[in-house]
Design a protein around this motif. Structure first.
Motif, PDB file in Angstrom:
ATOM      1  N   VAL A   1      43.374  35.460  44.418  1.00  0.00           N
ATOM      2  CA  VAL A   1      43.024  35.348  43.004  1.00  0.00           C
ATOM      3  C   VAL A   1      42.265  36.588  42.537  1.00  0.00           C
ATOM      4  O   VAL A   1      42.494  37.104  41.433  1.00  0.00           O
ATOM      5  CB  VAL A   1      42.194  34.078  42.760  1.00  0.00           C
ATOM      6  N   ALA A   2      41.356  37.091  43.373  1.00  0.00           N
ATOM      7  CA  ALA A   2      40.589  38.282  43.003  1.00  0.00           C
ATOM      8  C   ALA A   2      41.501  39.494  42.844  1.00  0.00           C
ATOM      9  O   ALA A   2      41.343  40.287  41.899  1.00  0.00           O
ATOM     10  CB  ALA A   2      39.521  38.564  44.055  1.00  0.00           C
TER      11      ALA A   2
ATOM     12  N   SER B   1      43.458  39.111  39.615  1.00  0.00           N
ATOM     13  CA  SER B   1      42.630  39.212  38.410  1.00  0.00           C
ATOM     14  C   SER B   1      42.185  40.640  38.122  1.00  0.00           C
ATOM     15  O   SER B   1      41.890  40.981  36.967  1.00  0.00           O
ATOM     16  CB  SER B   1      41.394  38.316  38.547  1.00  0.00           C
TER      17      SER B   1
ATOM     18  N   LEU C   1      43.833  42.792  35.167  1.00  0.00           N
ATOM     19  CA  LEU C   1      43.484  42.304  33.833  1.00  0.00           C
ATOM     20  C   LEU C   1      42.011  42.518  33.531  1.00  0.00           C
ATOM     21  O   LEU C   1      41.635  42.790  32.383  1.00  0.00           O
ATOM     22  CB  LEU C   1      43.839  40.823  33.708  1.00  0.00           C
ATOM     23  N   ASP C   2      41.164  42.419  34.545  1.00  0.00           N
ATOM     24  CA  ASP C   2      39.734  42.652  34.330  1.00  0.00           C
ATOM     25  C   ASP C   2      39.481  44.080  33.861  1.00  0.00           C
ATOM     26  O   ASP C   2      38.538  44.336  33.098  1.00  0.00           O
ATOM     27  CB  ASP C   2      38.963  42.387  35.622  1.00  0.00           C
TER      28      ASP C   2
ATOM     29  N   ALA D   1      49.473  41.968  38.094  1.00  0.00           N
ATOM     30  CA  ALA D   1      48.816  40.759  38.588  1.00  0.00           C
ATOM     31  C   ALA D   1      49.831  39.804  39.214  1.00  0.00           C
ATOM     32  O   ALA D   1      49.596  39.239  40.293  1.00  0.00           O
ATOM     33  CB  ALA D   1      48.069  40.076  37.451  1.00  0.00           C
TER      34      ALA D   1
ATOM     35  N   TRP E   1      46.054  29.921  38.837  1.00  0.00           N
ATOM     36  CA  TRP E   1      45.766  31.204  38.185  1.00  0.00           C
ATOM     37  C   TRP E   1      46.742  31.454  37.040  1.00  0.00           C
ATOM     38  O   TRP E   1      46.348  31.909  35.962  1.00  0.00           O
ATOM     39  CB  TRP E   1      45.851  32.339  39.200  1.00  0.00           C
TER      40      TRP E   1
ATOM     41  N   ALA F   1      45.969  31.931  33.127  1.00  0.00           N
ATOM     42  CA  ALA F   1      46.389  33.150  32.436  1.00  0.00           C
ATOM     43  C   ALA F   1      47.125  32.841  31.135  1.00  0.00           C
ATOM     44  O   ALA F   1      47.017  33.580  30.156  1.00  0.00           O
ATOM     45  CB  ALA F   1      47.275  33.990  33.354  1.00  0.00           C
TER      46      ALA F   1
ATOM     47  N   ARG G   1      44.786  32.643  28.129  1.00  0.00           N
ATOM     48  CA  ARG G   1      43.980  33.791  27.722  1.00  0.00           C
ATOM     49  C   ARG G   1      44.090  34.014  26.222  1.00  0.00           C
ATOM     50  O   ARG G   1      45.180  33.925  25.640  1.00  0.00           O
ATOM     51  CB  ARG G   1      44.425  35.064  28.460  1.00  0.00           C
TER      52      ARG G   1
END
Length: 273
Positions: A176-177, A180, A183-184, A203, A226, A230, A233
């Protein structure tokens, strides 16, 4: 550089120090690459090793600050990662010396020339940090985030992602990290644009890579969750929402076919319709 090495000799288990050292070498590599580009040397092998070394040494001295009067190594603060004040492992905080060829003017081999060559020391620091703290996931993720802050980090970003999957492939949190992260990096841009679309593609590719490396019911559940998050968002274009729902359905069906679908996967399967 010398100050960071001394600190790491005394605190080899410090995540903050390893991250600071890694960022330092990335920033230095960025400066070296910009200078090479300005001089028209980008992508070309340096024919005069002494000139390249002299330029790199000057940058290294400027980045490391003024000499504090202590004799920390025969090179007087050059580009070697180690120095003569060794610990029990035989190097500065367990690091062996990195040669000038690793830093500039390298062509061929694993690293190649250009930005990959100038990032060689940063990559070496990362590998040394992992050797010192092999179970620290946040250390590796921190290095990965740092790679996105400077252009010099691009050549080693994929290697860090691979090392995370190789060591923690079954971890849903790592998957997941990694998904992500692209997008982060776009969080500062509120308007959805081409950068966001490219980040979303990256992603989803990251999720697929994590599932291919170590498929499991727990990991499939996390990936489906996830994708569902998403789709919610803010600012996501309607057409993109539709595509994301289709991706969610695809993941749900794959989990079902593999016999690894949890009850929550089936619940989200119904929600994606």
């Amino acid at each position: 550089r010398r100050l960071l090495q001394r600190a790491l000799r005394a605190n080899r288990g410090s995540r903050e120090l390893w991250l600071a050292y890694f960022r330092f070498e990335l920033i230095f590599a960025e400066r070296v690459q910009r200078r090479r580009s300005a001089l028209g040397l980008d992508g070309a092998r340096a024919s005069d090793g002494d000139d390249v070394a002299a330029g790199s040494m000057a940058d290294g001295e400027e980045a490391g600050g003024e000499d504090d009067g202590e004799d920390d190594g025969e090179d007087g603060g050059g580009l070697e990662v180690g120095d003569e004040d060794e610990d029990e492992d035989g190097g500065a905080a367990g690091l062996a010396p990195a040669t000038m060829a690793d830093v500039e003017g390298a062509e061929g081999g694993e690293l190649g020339g250009g930005s990959a060559a100038t990032s060689a020391v940063a990559r070496y620091v990362y590998e040394s940090a992992v050797a010192a703290m092999p179970e620290d996931v946040e250390l590796r993720l921190g290095c990965l985030r740092a790679c996105g802050e400077v252009e010099a980090g691009a050549p080693i970003q994929a290697a860090i992602e691979t090392s995370l999957r190789d060591s923690f492939g079954e971890s849903a949190a790592v998957a997941v990290a990694l998904a992500s992260l692209p997008l982060d990096r776009c969080a500062a841009e509120p308007e959805w644009g081409s950068a966001h679309a490219a980040a979303l593609r990256a992603a989803l590719q990251s999720l697929d890579a994590s599932l291919a490396a170590a498929p499991s019911a727990h990991l499939r559940d996390a990936c489906v969750a996830w994708v569902e998050a998403a789709t919610q968002r803010e600012g996501l274009p309607p057409a993109t929402v539709v595509r994301m729902r289709k991706k969610g359905l695809q993941l749900c069906k794959a989990a079902h076919a593999a016999g690894e679908a949890s009850p929550s996967v089936y619940q989200r399967w119904a929600a994606f319709h």
